[in-house]
Write an enzyme that holds these catalytic residues in place. Structure first.
Site, short mmCIF file in Angstrom:
data_model
loop_
_atom_site.label_atom_id
_atom_site.label_comp_id
_atom_site.label_asym_id
_atom_site.label_seq_id
_atom_site.Cartn_x
_atom_site.Cartn_y
_atom_site.Cartn_z
N GLU A 134 -3.37 -9.69 18.75
CA GLU A 134 -3.54 -11.14 18.97
C GLU A 134 -2.19 -11.85 18.97
OE1 GLU A 134 -7.53 -10.88 16.17
OE2 GLU A 134 -5.98 -12.36 15.70
N HIS A 186 6.71 -7.64 -1.10
CA HIS A 186 5.63 -8.19 -1.93
C HIS A 186 5.17 -7.22 -3.00
CE1 HIS A 186 4.57 -10.95 1.70
NE2 HIS A 186 5.66 -11.36 1.05
N ASP A 213 0.80 -1.24 0.00
CA ASP A 213 0.00 0.00 0.00
C ASP A 213 0.83 1.28 0.00
OD1 ASP A 213 -0.84 -0.65 3.49
OD2 ASP A 213 0.95 0.29 2.64
C1 BV8 Z 1 7.51 -18.10 -2.44
C2 BV8 Z 1 0.90 -9.69 -2.34
C3 BV8 Z 1 8.19 -19.82 -3.78
C4 BV8 Z 1 -0.31 -9.83 -3.12
C5 BV8 Z 1 1.17 -11.56 -0.83
C6 BV8 Z 1 3.43 -24.20 3.00
C7 BV8 Z 1 4.15 -23.87 4.12
C8 BV8 Z 1 4.95 -22.73 4.15
C9 BV8 Z 1 5.04 -21.90 3.02
C10 BV8 Z 1 4.31 -22.24 1.91
C11 BV8 Z 1 3.51 -23.37 1.88
N1 BV8 Z 1 2.89 -23.42 0.67
C12 BV8 Z 1 3.30 -22.37 -0.06
C13 BV8 Z 1 4.17 -21.64 0.67
C14 BV8 Z 1 4.88 -20.43 0.26
C15 BV8 Z 1 3.94 -19.24 0.33
C16 BV8 Z 1 3.39 -19.10 1.72
O1 BV8 Z 1 4.09 -18.67 2.64
N2 BV8 Z 1 2.10 -19.47 1.90
C17 BV8 Z 1 1.51 -19.38 3.22
C18 BV8 Z 1 0.11 -18.74 3.12
C19 BV8 Z 1 1.43 -20.79 3.82
N3 BV8 Z 1 4.76 -18.09 0.03
C20 BV8 Z 1 4.91 -17.71 -1.26
O2 BV8 Z 1 4.33 -18.24 -2.18
C21 BV8 Z 1 5.92 -16.61 -1.50
N4 BV8 Z 1 6.78 -17.01 -2.56
O3 BV8 Z 1 7.55 -18.77 -1.43
O4 BV8 Z 1 8.14 -18.43 -3.57
C22 BV8 Z 1 9.44 -20.03 -4.50
C23 BV8 Z 1 10.57 -20.46 -3.80
C24 BV8 Z 1 11.71 -20.70 -4.48
C25 BV8 Z 1 11.72 -20.53 -5.88
C26 BV8 Z 1 10.57 -20.09 -6.56
C27 BV8 Z 1 9.42 -19.83 -5.88
C28 BV8 Z 1 5.21 -15.34 -1.95
C29 BV8 Z 1 4.44 -14.76 -0.79
C30 BV8 Z 1 3.87 -13.40 -1.20
C31 BV8 Z 1 2.41 -13.56 -1.48
N5 BV8 Z 1 1.85 -12.23 -1.72
N6 BV8 Z 1 0.66 -10.36 -1.09
C32 BV8 Z 1 -1.39 -8.97 -2.54
O5 BV8 Z 1 -1.18 -8.29 -1.52
O6 BV8 Z 1 -2.46 -9.01 -3.15
S1 BV8 Z 1 0.97 -12.19 0.74
C33 BV8 Z 1 -0.25 -11.36 1.59
O7 BV8 Z 1 -0.17 -11.91 2.92
C34 BV8 Z 1 0.01 -9.87 1.80
O8 BV8 Z 1 1.19 -9.40 1.18
C35 BV8 Z 1 0.22 -9.76 3.30
O9 BV8 Z 1 1.10 -8.77 3.61
C36 BV8 Z 1 0.76 -11.10 3.58
C37 BV8 Z 1 0.87 -11.50 4.99
O10 BV8 Z 1 -0.34 -11.22 5.62
P1 BV8 Z 1 -0.24 -10.19 6.85
O11 BV8 Z 1 0.41 -8.95 6.38
O12 BV8 Z 1 0.36 -10.87 8.02
O13 BV8 Z 1 -1.75 -9.85 7.09
P2 BV8 Z 1 -2.81 -10.78 7.85
O14 BV8 Z 1 -4.16 -10.27 7.51
O15 BV8 Z 1 -2.47 -12.22 7.64
O16 BV8 Z 1 -2.52 -10.47 9.40
C38 BV8 Z 1 -2.79 -9.18 9.90
C39 BV8 Z 1 -2.26 -9.17 11.32
O17 BV8 Z 1 -2.42 -7.84 11.83
C40 BV8 Z 1 -3.02 -10.09 12.24
O18 BV8 Z 1 -2.09 -10.82 13.04
C41 BV8 Z 1 -3.84 -9.14 13.12
O19 BV8 Z 1 -3.98 -9.63 14.44
C42 BV8 Z 1 -2.95 -7.92 13.12
N7 BV8 Z 1 -3.64 -6.65 13.37
C43 BV8 Z 1 -4.93 -6.32 13.08
N8 BV8 Z 1 -5.15 -5.04 13.44
C44 BV8 Z 1 -3.98 -4.56 13.96
C45 BV8 Z 1 -3.02 -5.59 13.90
N9 BV8 Z 1 -1.75 -5.42 14.33
C46 BV8 Z 1 -1.43 -4.23 14.84
N10 BV8 Z 1 -2.29 -3.19 14.94
C47 BV8 Z 1 -3.57 -3.32 14.50
N11 BV8 Z 1 -4.42 -2.28 14.60
#
Ligand code: BV8
Ligand code: ZN
Length: 233
Positions: A205, A108, A93
């Site tokens: 959380e 990202h 953002d």
């Molecule tokens: C890669 C861009 C491969 C797009 C995004 C199995 C196990 C482990 C890993 C994997 C697996 N299977 C696949 C994978 C890899 C995968 C991955 O990690 N998957 C996860 C879901 C299991 N990762 C990938 O694919 C990455 N690439 O690994 O490459 C590779 C390797 C070698 C060679 C070639 C290829 C790419 C990852 C990037 C994906 N793109 N976004 C878009 O935005 O549209 S990810 C997306 O999730 C966003 O970018 C976001 O930033 C990101 C993480 O989410 P969070 O930011 O944490 O947001 P979330 O809502 O989850 O949490 C919010 C938090 O804020 C909460 O905890 C909440 O309590 C808190 N909160 C709320 N209010 C507040 C607050 N905190 C403070 N103050 C507040 N007021």
């Protein structure tokens, strides 16, 4: 924090929640019926570019209308206090730069960037909104995509390498507003801890990181980070 020389702040969607940007996985999550993993990937885009563009245009419009919040500004203040400081964000953002942070790594990508998947030509949002529902390239008629990193895609090597280096030499590493489940970003606090950093988590959380964090500051980043900055001043 008083004796630290190098500080790194990893941020996720939570830091922008108080600016009005919906998080991904919260109960008010972006799209309840879809998981980000289902929409934010290249195959979903090729299979259904209309749906993916509908999602990104919706998010672009939200982001065009919001401002940084006190959490972003507190990080700008922190940066002025340390000779070595980096913001590593998973967010797309652009709010950290808009708040005034200087050393920002975007793991990202950035939702305000768009490019042709065939020839790489870049397009600003204004052009995207003036084109058809699924925008195509003027030069080669290829599909234009948002400039973000999708699941299964590599992170920009320069951003990742710099972030990994910063995490491994941090005295204090903050993980702010992230559910700490998306890799490789979520591995950065572990890299920092292994290299002797004090790990501090700021989140209303608990997350998978909470158990290994040295400090867990439970609450909103927009409230906790300004308090931290005031305590340091
Ligand atoms: C890669 C861009 C491969 C797009 C995004 C199995 C196990 C482990 C890993 C994997 C697996 N299977 C696949 C994978 C890899 C995968 C991955 O990690 N998957 C996860 C879901 C299991 N990762 C990938 O694919 C990455 N690439 O690994 O490459 C590779 C390797 C070698 C060679 C070639 C290829 C790419 C990852 C990037 C994906 N793109 N976004 C878009 O935005 O549209 S990810 C997306 O999730 C966003 O970018 C976001 O930033 C990101 C993480 O989410 P969070 O930011 O944490 O947001 P979330 O809502 O989850 O949490 C919010 C938090 O804020 C909460 O905890 C909440 O309590 C808190 N909160 C709320 N209010 C507040 C607050 N905190 C403070 N103050 C507040 N007021
Ligand atoms: Zn093209």
């Amino acid at each position: 924090m008083k004796s630290a020389k190098s500080v790194v702040v990893l941020t996720g969607a939570g830091i922008s929640a108080e600016s009005g940007v919906p998080t991904f996985r919260g109960n008010e999550g972006l799209w309840k019926k879809f998981k980000p993993e289902e929409l934010a990937n290249f195959d979903a885009f090729i299979k259904n570019p209309e749906l993916v563009w509908e999602w990104y245009k919706y998010r672009k419009q939200i982001i065009a209308g919001i401002q940084p919040n006190p959490g972003h500004y507190a990080i700008v203040e922190l940066e002025k206090m340390y000779e070595k400081f980096a913001v590593v964000t998973q967010n797309v953002d652009n709010l950290h730069r808009r708040a005034g942070s200087k050393n920002v790594y975007e793991l990202h990508g950035n939702i305000q960037r768009n490019y042709c998947i065939e020839c790489g030509k870049e397009y600003p949002d204004e052009i995207i909104f003036s084109k058809a529902e699924v925008p195509r390239c003027d030069a080669c008629a290829g599909l234009i995509r948002p400039g973000v990193v999708w699941f299964g895609e590599m992170l920009p090597a320069d951003q990742w390498n710099a972030s990994e280096e910063a995490a491994s030499s941090a005295d204090v590493f903050f993980s702010v507003g992230t559910s700490a489940v998306v890799y490789p970003a979520a591995s950065l606090p572990y890299i920092a801890k292994r290299n002797g950093a004090l790990v501090v988590e700021v989140n209303p959380e608990t997350t998978p990181l909470t158990d290994i964090a040295d400090e867990f500051l439970m609450g909103k980043s927009g409230e906790i980070l300004p308090e931290l900055v005031n305590a340091l001043k």
